[in-house]
Design an enzyme around this catalytic site. Sequence first.
Site, PDB file in Angstrom:
ATOM      1  N   GLY A   1      22.026  12.903 -30.724  1.00  0.00           N
ATOM      2  CA  GLY A   1      21.532  13.384 -29.246  1.00  0.00           C
ATOM      3  C   GLY A   1      22.254  12.809 -28.276  1.00  0.00           C
ATOM      4  O   GLY A   1      22.309  13.170 -27.199  1.00  0.00           O
ATOM      5  N   ALA A   2      22.580  11.679 -28.371  1.00  0.00           N
ATOM      6  CA  ALA A   2      23.134  10.681 -27.199  1.00  0.00           C
ATOM      7  C   ALA A   2      24.645  11.218 -27.056  1.00  0.00           C
ATOM      8  O   ALA A   2      24.952  10.963 -25.788  1.00  0.00           O
ATOM      9  CB  ALA A   2      23.056   9.220 -27.478  1.00  0.00           C
TER      10      ALA A   2
ATOM     11  N   GLY B   1       0.768  -1.054   0.027  1.00  0.00           N
ATOM     12  CA  GLY B   1      -0.048   0.052  -0.198  1.00  0.00           C
ATOM     13  C   GLY B   1       0.735   1.072   0.030  1.00  0.00           C
ATOM     14  O   GLY B   1       1.964   1.410  -0.292  1.00  0.00           O
ATOM     15  N   GLY B   2       0.448   2.312   0.530  1.00  0.00           N
ATOM     16  CA  GLY B   2       1.083   3.443   0.547  1.00  0.00           C
ATOM     17  C   GLY B   2       2.386   3.559   1.328  1.00  0.00           C
ATOM     18  O   GLY B   2       3.361   4.420   1.087  1.00  0.00           O
TER      19      GLY B   2
END
Length: 493
Positions: free
Chosen positions: A387-388, A152-153
Amino acid sequence: MAFEYNLEKQHAKGKLHAIERINALVDKDSFMEIYAAARHQCTNFGMDKKDIPYDGVITGFGTINGRKVAIYSQDFTVQGGSLGKVHGEKIAELIEKAIEYKCPVIGVNDSGGARIQEGVDALCGYGEIFKQNVRASGVIPQISVIVGPCAGGAVYSPGLTDFIFTVDKISEMYITGPKVVKQVMFMDISSEDLGGAAIHAQKSGVAHYRAQNEKECFEKVKELLDYIPHFYGDKVKADTKFKFSSKKAKEIQNVLPESSTKGYDIKNVIENVIDDGTFYEIMPEFAANAVVGFGKIEGKTVGIVGNNPGFFGGVLNCDASDKISRFVRYCDCYDIPLLTFVDVPGFIPGPQEEQKGIIRHGAKLLYAYSEASVPKVTVITRKAYGGAYIAMCSKHLGADFVYAWPKAEIAVMGAEGAIGILYAKEADPNVKAQKGQEYRETFMTPTIAAQRDYISAVINPEETRAKVVQSFNFLEGKTSNDVICKKHGNIPL
Ligand code: HXC
């Protein structure tokens, strides 16, 4: 009066007890427990008759290899280690104190989650912890060890910390357990397949290390603490007994395969540059096309990043971008210098990664490297395309020194792709082949980049260690003067 822990109940599940876990971490007799007498004040559902020792979590301070740490360890044998108001307050206060005392926090998680009988008071406990996790971020390292359920949380406290360690067949981390999945999605799934150690180490990228057993896990946590500064501003003492074998200079010359399209393991480059036996890899099983980890150069810690051509050609995809960006930001938080090895054919093309958001994830990489003001040294071993090339800590993003090996290929893209675009209408294969050769001779070398001052020097592989040592020694004490007044930037999360 000494409290008798319920060791048998936990051992029956093949797990260590909360106090044994603390003892496995800290130096002998160094642990000082605080608030052992704390008790809940809940009266709902018969809770007034329930005594929950230390409200289910042991908290305190100790030392690991002589350096101070704060630790909490949830005790599953006491009401399932569930988190009530007092339990939550104990953890939140521990983190708050750790910030003040300047020491890392290690959270050992083994809990059924929010204590159901305490309702909103239990939720409030989590809220207080999350707030302190965020306050501590970038001030003191936060390490989570998951040795039981974390559901859960409750998963969001580890999720906010810097490093998550898991153990095979013991760790379970998920937003909702298998029963809820069955109810909501009509799907049968085991807790291991939903949120076991392998899932988080290999697929989700939530975990940073997966151990086979608890003992190995705690040893690995202790080892990590030897590499990292223990608070912002801490200077880790250099290990003066470091070793660097001379045979490595020979070995590094043989790492690159003859063919530039063949893969190899970038770890063979890393190991031949750093001090002997000092590579501490983070997330080894996730996005193996990128490698990140700590290593030592003349006994001092550096953060190491590399593309790994041994997996998917070392291409950058969403997961690799996330993995590198987060690591780069961690190093920058604690002033750990960055050493980047580049062999990257580009960002991955195609609809799958576009739909996953390669633009958004790749942008994190540009952001993280540009923002990092620590000493940055980059070594281009082979491909650095498009771009890499820019993203992998190029001079343009602020690298202090960029070295390229003679076989480095720095170009917008590979020869085949480039000629396919430039000469799409050319029918004669001989002309295409000749243009391809021309392209290779022009761009598939580091010469032009070096002539434009984008490369500090072209070096032979066997010179790499010496250049890296020299560069980091020179950069010690570097301060960035590129500070623009603002609240904070907006990294594309
Ligand atoms: C109160 C709990 C508890 C809980 C376990 N116990 N979880 N008590 N609140 N959340 C108690 C059990 O009643 C039992 O008490 C003892 O701990 C041991 O639990 P068992 O169920 O016997 O153990 P096991 O069979 O190993 O199962 C473990 C488990 C299961 C899978 C974790 O207990 C379970 O499903 N618990 C609930 C998990 C859950 O849904 N939690 C809430 C998540 S939501 P006795 O007295 O019999 O020994 C959440 C919100 C946080 O946490 C939000 C933050 C923002």
